[in-house]
Write an enzyme that holds these catalytic residues in place. Structure first.
Site, PDB file in Angstrom:
ATOM      1  N   ASP A 106      -6.591   3.803  -2.241  1.00  0.00           N
ATOM      2  CA  ASP A 106      -5.680   2.965  -2.807  1.00  0.00           C
ATOM      3  C   ASP A 106      -6.558   1.707  -3.125  1.00  0.00           C
ATOM      4  O   ASP A 106      -5.874   0.640  -3.057  1.00  0.00           O
ATOM      5  CB  ASP A 106      -4.279   2.642  -1.892  1.00  0.00           C
ATOM      6  N   LYS A 157      -5.574  -6.668  12.904  1.00  0.00           N
ATOM      7  CA  LYS A 157      -4.440  -7.809  12.539  1.00  0.00           C
ATOM      8  C   LYS A 157      -4.563  -8.882  13.478  1.00  0.00           C
ATOM      9  O   LYS A 157      -3.609  -9.078  14.081  1.00  0.00           O
ATOM     10  CB  LYS A 157      -3.211  -7.144  12.561  1.00  0.00           C
ATOM     11  N   ASP A 217      -6.522  -3.563  -2.571  1.00  0.00           N
ATOM     12  CA  ASP A 217      -6.011  -2.459  -2.291  1.00  0.00           C
ATOM     13  C   ASP A 217      -4.669  -2.588  -3.174  1.00  0.00           C
ATOM     14  O   ASP A 217      -3.821  -3.538  -2.910  1.00  0.00           O
ATOM     15  CB  ASP A 217      -5.815  -2.332  -0.958  1.00  0.00           C
TER      16      ASP A 217
HETATM   17  P1  GTP Z   1       1.983   2.969   3.752  1.00  0.00           P
HETATM   18  O1  GTP Z   1       2.552   3.808   4.186  1.00  0.00           O
HETATM   19  O2  GTP Z   1       2.384   1.819   2.822  1.00  0.00           O
HETATM   20  O3  GTP Z   1       1.021   1.999   4.843  1.00  0.00           O
HETATM   21  O4  GTP Z   1       0.688   3.487   2.802  1.00  0.00           O
HETATM   22  P2  GTP Z   1      -0.357   4.765   3.335  1.00  0.00           P
HETATM   23  O5  GTP Z   1       0.048   5.447   4.712  1.00  0.00           O
HETATM   24  O6  GTP Z   1      -0.022   5.687   2.138  1.00  0.00           O
HETATM   25  O7  GTP Z   1      -1.567   4.092   3.058  1.00  0.00           O
HETATM   26  P3  GTP Z   1      -2.660   3.145   4.254  1.00  0.00           P
HETATM   27  O8  GTP Z   1      -3.130   1.795   3.567  1.00  0.00           O
HETATM   28  O9  GTP Z   1      -1.953   3.112   5.591  1.00  0.00           O
HETATM   29  O10 GTP Z   1      -3.697   4.253   4.223  1.00  0.00           O
HETATM   30  C1  GTP Z   1      -5.041   4.078   3.644  1.00  0.00           C
HETATM   31  C2  GTP Z   1      -5.330   5.111   2.744  1.00  0.00           C
HETATM   32  O11 GTP Z   1      -5.368   6.451   3.504  1.00  0.00           O
HETATM   33  C3  GTP Z   1      -4.198   5.678   1.663  1.00  0.00           C
HETATM   34  O12 GTP Z   1      -4.939   5.831   0.703  1.00  0.00           O
HETATM   35  C4  GTP Z   1      -3.497   6.721   2.195  1.00  0.00           C
HETATM   36  O13 GTP Z   1      -3.183   7.647   1.236  1.00  0.00           O
HETATM   37  C5  GTP Z   1      -4.452   7.442   3.037  1.00  0.00           C
HETATM   38  N1  GTP Z   1      -3.950   8.113   4.216  1.00  0.00           N
HETATM   39  C6  GTP Z   1      -3.238   7.463   5.276  1.00  0.00           C
HETATM   40  N2  GTP Z   1      -2.596   8.495   6.188  1.00  0.00           N
HETATM   41  C7  GTP Z   1      -3.286   9.581   5.825  1.00  0.00           C
HETATM   42  C8  GTP Z   1      -3.251  11.154   6.328  1.00  0.00           C
HETATM   43  O14 GTP Z   1      -2.649  11.095   7.450  1.00  0.00           O
HETATM   44  N3  GTP Z   1      -3.723  11.824   5.664  1.00  0.00           N
HETATM   45  C9  GTP Z   1      -4.294  11.503   4.454  1.00  0.00           C
HETATM   46  N4  GTP Z   1      -5.176  12.588   3.923  1.00  0.00           N
HETATM   47  N5  GTP Z   1      -4.512  10.316   4.007  1.00  0.00           N
HETATM   48  C10 GTP Z   1      -4.199   9.340   4.660  1.00  0.00           C
END
Ligand code: GTP
Length: 359
Positions: A106, A157, A217
């Site tokens: 992202d 954080k 992001d």
């Molecule tokens: P929020 O629910 O809004 O926090 O978004 P998110 O969980 O999609 O994104 P976050 O910023 O927490 O995670 C950063 C990146 O890692 C994002 O591009 C997510 O798609 C990816 N990501 C987070 N958790 C996983 C997971 O369990 N598996 C995979 N394959 N990607 C993950």
């Protein structure tokens, strides 16, 4: 060069925009976010990419296939349940060797990836973490470094006044495959919370790659709008020809309509008499803005219709949504797909409207 893309998250903070799609596929200047990211990676010599999927996996593979249309080789790895950032990369281990990038899926940036890989190799690090400055680090993982760039400490954080630096983990890493020996197979595990602190505790060389290059992001609606303003205003390089002001289609403009500032129109947009479109703004394919309306810094998805005399400002309007005559959509509002905002209604600042509802 090789990269693993993490695109398996649910994108909860971006809802309602991610109710019907994944974060990696939300339109940025009328192209899926991932198209921008792949174009950037390809332009930096990253052409062999493993995509880790979990939430709504078919949305991505169905559109990007083997990646040849984007000039890269894509392969996909699926998780039955979310494995977290490190667990997802562990799941892709059979496809990985040597040093490779890991990218949160992202992020849009201009970081020089060749320079980052060179730095990783020269420093002898097992893990190199890109750092970027932010104004308020309290929502991020802060990384404290020694003068030689070696990482000293991770602080998740921190309250703003307690953060020792405003340099945060940018979600871009170079890792040696040996790092994956520390990640349990088939279990949720995070680089930020478990793997990197574990490497430090073991005395392993973890280095930072600080940069002031553009970085954002797109994980929240405000950032989702901001990245498009930045691309339209040239603050971030766009690697997609079609996604530039003037790179879109010509709208059917009534002679008395006005367009000021950078505005990207999709195909078949119609702008009525006396309407005013103020950029930076984006209208998807088949959008209609009726007479006397004002669209000001809005991001409007495919097939939306803005009624007569409506005002739509600093907000996101989902696909096939109808904003009735005289409605006001205030700053920061996020209206999902196929919503009907009935005549004369107001969507308050920051309000989120779920898909398929009538207001
Ligand atoms: P929020 O629910 O809004 O926090 O978004 P998110 O969980 O999609 O994104 P976050 O910023 O927490 O995670 C950063 C990146 O890692 C994002 O591009 C997510 O798609 C990816 N990501 C987070 N958790 C996983 C997971 O369990 N598996 C995979 N394959 N990607 C993950």
């Amino acid at each position: 060069m090789k990269a693993v893309l993490l695109v398996g998250g649910e994108g909860t903070r971006l809802r309602p925009l991610t109710c019907n799609t994944v974060k990696a596929m939300v339109p940025i200047l009328n192209r899926p976010f991932l198209a921008h990211l792949l174009a950037y990676l390809a332009s930096h010599g990253v052409d062999d990419i493993v995509v880790t999927l979990c939430y709504l996996p078919d949305r991505i593979g169905g559109q990007f296939g083997d990646g040849s249309a984007c000039g890269v080789k894509l392969t996909y790895v699926m998780e039955e349940t979310p494995l977290g950032t490190a667990g997802a990369v562990k799941n892709a281990e059979p496809r990985l060797d040597g040093s490779f990038f890991v990218f949160n899926g992202d992020i849009l940036t201009d970081i020089d990836l060749r320079a980052m890989m060179d730095f990783h190799r020269r420093s002898g690090a097992v893990a190199t973490i890109a750092l970027t400055p932010v104004e308020d680090p309290s929502a991020y993982g802060v990384v404290e470094t020694a003068p030689d760039g070696r990482v000293k400490r991770f602080i998740e954080k921190p309250p703003r006044h307690e953060a020792p630096t405003n340099m945060i983990n940018a979600g871009i890493y170079v890792l040696d495959a040996s790092v994956l020996d520390r990640v349990p197979k088939g279990q949720p595990c995070m680089f930020e919370r478990q793997v990197f602190p574990g490497l430090l505790a073991a005395g392993a060389p973890v280095y930072a790659f600080p940069t002031t290059d553009y970085w954002i992001d797109i994980g929240t609606p405000d950032k989702y709008r901001q990245v498009q303003y930045d691309l339209l205003e040239g603050k971030c390089a766009s690697h997609l020809q079609s996604a530039r002001p003037g790179g879109g289609a010509a709208a059917r403009l009534d002679p008395s309509a006005a367009v000021d500032g950078p505005v990207l129109f999709g195909r078949d947009c119609t702008i009525g008499a006396g309407a005013r479109i103020k950029g930076p703004a984006v209208l998807g394919d088949g959008c209609t803005v009726l007479d006397g309306s004002t669209v000001d810094r809005a991001i409007i998805w495919t097939g939306a219709r803005i009624g007569r005399g409506a005002t739509v400002r600093d907000c996101v309007i989902g696909g096939k949504t109808t904003v009735g005559d005289g409605c006001v959509i205030e700053a920061g509002a996020v209206v999902g797909d196929s919503v009907v905002v009935t005549t004369g209604s107001r969507v308050a600042a920051g309000q989120k409207v779920w898909p398929d509802t009538t207001l």
